[in-house]
Design a protein around this motif. Structure first.
Motif, PDB file in Angstrom:
ATOM      1  N   PRO A 353       1.035  -1.312  -0.080  1.00  0.00           N
ATOM      2  CA  PRO A 353      -0.158  -0.022  -0.125  1.00  0.00           C
ATOM      3  C   PRO A 353       0.847   1.081   0.036  1.00  0.00           C
ATOM      4  O   PRO A 353       0.367   2.247  -0.868  1.00  0.00           O
ATOM      5  N   LYS A 354       2.050   1.144   0.757  1.00  0.00           N
ATOM      6  CA  LYS A 354       2.527   2.626   0.990  1.00  0.00           C
ATOM      7  C   LYS A 354       3.976   2.332   0.265  1.00  0.00           C
ATOM      8  O   LYS A 354       4.957   2.203   0.788  1.00  0.00           O
ATOM      9  N   GLN A 355       3.839   2.475  -1.164  1.00  0.00           N
ATOM     10  CA  GLN A 355       4.948   2.277  -1.916  1.00  0.00           C
ATOM     11  C   GLN A 355       5.732   3.755  -2.091  1.00  0.00           C
ATOM     12  O   GLN A 355       4.953   4.674  -2.329  1.00  0.00           O
ATOM     13  N   GLY A 356       7.016   3.681  -2.056  1.00  0.00           N
ATOM     14  CA  GLY A 356       7.956   4.791  -2.127  1.00  0.00           C
ATOM     15  C   GLY A 356       8.067   5.246  -3.639  1.00  0.00           C
ATOM     16  O   GLY A 356       8.297   6.320  -4.047  1.00  0.00           O
ATOM     17  N   SER A 357       8.042   4.201  -4.519  1.00  0.00           N
ATOM     18  CA  SER A 357       8.084   4.475  -6.140  1.00  0.00           C
ATOM     19  C   SER A 357       6.774   4.872  -6.674  1.00  0.00           C
ATOM     20  O   SER A 357       6.031   4.092  -6.285  1.00  0.00           O
TER      21      SER A 357
END
Length: 491
Positions: A353-357
């Motif tokens: 859910p919390k992807q940096g890319s």
């Protein structure tokens, strides 16, 4: 003399037989022996058939169910996003490695672009194989996208044991950089010295007795199997224990599912090509199709909201999207009429859910999703737990016997020699270390003004190596010394 003559005349004399009658009796005796032998062979065949029927019935009664399977579907267009042929091959190798790490049983390569938007990149599957093998043109029965075909070919190449690849994979431009790829090192890639009850092999063209064939299973000698098959067929052989009286190694043909069903060992994956997203579901090799279908997308439900072991399955399918996601694959499929890909799956999950890319590549999403879903999936038929550590080769087992001296490098040998020489003079060094030495007083940091002001001048010993003086004093002393002694002057 007369008595002997009388005795000889009293003996019953046999009637004289002609050679014709003697030959007829011999032929009749030979015919009788053949009939007796045929009756014995017939009786033996009937007994073997009855025992085979009994074993089949007992096997069906006591056979184990096949373990639950996991299938993944990846688009072939992910290779088109790579910048070079080497990177395309490496992406395919990453897919194969991830499939083996998480014990995937089937890999489906599907076309998510469609015929209308990628007509120029299509080519005929049979035509491609005919051109590479030099057998002439084949019939245009079906078309396969070039990237999907390359991905499927590399996946099959890596799954095949090394000693069988020369039989099934001729030289091809799609496999040009296959030597750069990391090996899968799966359990069915057995070494020559490994002693396991199952092996993958290929039927040889070596002459065998009737009803039998020879198969190459990666050993020094070919194995005699119990079925007559055409050469070039890949088989799974169950090795029989070698007898002392016979030099030949014998084996029995079994299903490719039996090693995993009987021992719990992961036995590789199957590769299937789907021309569209809909063919993933309609052409399933399992009876009844897939009972659980999972789609991965950043628009799906968070995987953290799915309870552990809540997804029970017998044949699970996990579908991954390409560069544009599953939405683009659904839009390019003319057979599917739904607009939302979430309606095609039982679970539509966002694995990170919390992807940096901004985007996650498919080969990365495969590792992330399979790791995140490990605790969420619950198989109906789990694998058999067996301790096979002594039978199967490990990653550090290369199969090449080497002496210990060869493994030790020259650097280590030199270090051993140096250690030996140092041990000889070690007592003198120990005696030197044991002798007390006067402690040198610690000096303050010359660059710390606060600490230097706190230390008294008397604490500085005259036997020190250097003194902390001001820059002007030091410069004056150096000039006076140079004037007194011209020999110490230098430019």
């Amino acid at each position: 003399m007369s008595a002997a003559t009388a005795i000889s005349h009293n003996k019953p004399t046999e009637p004289h037989k002609s050679w014709k009658k003697i030959n007829e009796e011999r032929k009749a005796l030979k015919r009788q022996r053949k009939q007796d032998k045929a009756l014995k062979d017939l009786k033996r065949v009937q007994e073997l058939a009855a025992s085979a029927v009994n074993e089949t019935e007992n096997g069906k009664a006591a056979s184990k169910p096949n373990p639950s399977t996991v299938s993944i579907a990846v688009p072939g267009s992910i290779l088109e996003n790579a910048q070079s042929a080497e990177l395309r091959a490496y992406v395919a190798g990453q897919i194969a490695r991830a499939a083996c790490i998480f014990r995937v049983n089937e890999v489906i390569v599907f076309d998510d672009v469609g015929v209308t938007t990628a007509r120029e990149t299509k080519r005929i599957y049979e035509q491609d194989d005919a051109d590479n093998n030099g057998n002439g043109a084949g019939k245009a029965t079906s078309t396969v996208r070039s990237s999907s075909l390359q991905l499927a070919r590399i996946l099959q190449y890596l799954e095949c044991p090394q000693y069988l690849r020369k039989y099934f994979f001729p030289l091809h431009k799609d496999l040009k950089y296959s030597g750069l790829l990391n090996p899968l090192d799966t359990p069915h890639h057995l070494r020559q010295q490994s002693k396991f009850r199952y092996r993958e092999g290929v039927v040889c063209d070596k002459q065998a007795k009737e009803g039998h064939s020879y198969a190459n299973v990666g050993l020094l000698n070919d194995v005699l199997i119990d079925k007559a098959l055409e050469p070039g067929v890949r088989v799974t052989v169950k090795m029989e224990p070698s007898s002392d009286g016979s030099r030949k190694q014998r084996g029995t043909l079994v299903s490719p599912d039996e090693p995993r069903r009987e021992t719990g060992v992961y036995w590789g994956y199957q590769v299937r090509i789907a021309h569209s997203l809909s063919e993933i579901f309609t052409k399933s090799p399992y009876d009844g199709g897939y009972d659980v279908m999972v789609g991965t997308s950043d628009r799906g439900t968070s995987v953290q909201n799915v309870p552990n072991q809540s997804i029970g399955y017998n044949h699970a399918l996990i579908v991954f999207g390409g560069l544009q996601g599953l939405e683009e694959a659904l839009a390019n499929d003319e057979k599917l009429t739904v607009d939302d890909p979430q309606l095609l799956f039982d679970h539509y999950i966002n694995v990170l859910p919390k992807q940096g890319s901004r985007t996650i590549r498919t080969e990365e999403a495969l590792l992330i999703a399979m790791a995140a879903l490990q605790e969420k999936l619950q198989p109906q038929q789990a694998d058999v737990e067996c301790d096979l550590s002594d039978l199967l080769p490990r990653s550090e087992d290369t199969g090449i016997p080497m002496a210990r001296d060869v493994l030790v490098s020259k650097k280590k040998k030199k270090k051993l020699v140096d250690n030996t020489e140092s041990n000889e003079i070690q007592p003198a060094v120990i005696a030197t270390k044991l002798s007390p030495t006067p402690a040198v007083p610690r000096r303050p940091n010359p660059f710390n003004e606060h600490k230097r002001a706190e230390v008294a001048p008397q604490s500085i010993s005259m036997e020190a190596d250097f003194e902390v003086v001001s820059a002007s004093t030091g410069h004056t002393a150096a000039v006076n010394e140079n004037q007194n002694d011209d020999l110490s002057r230098f430019d």
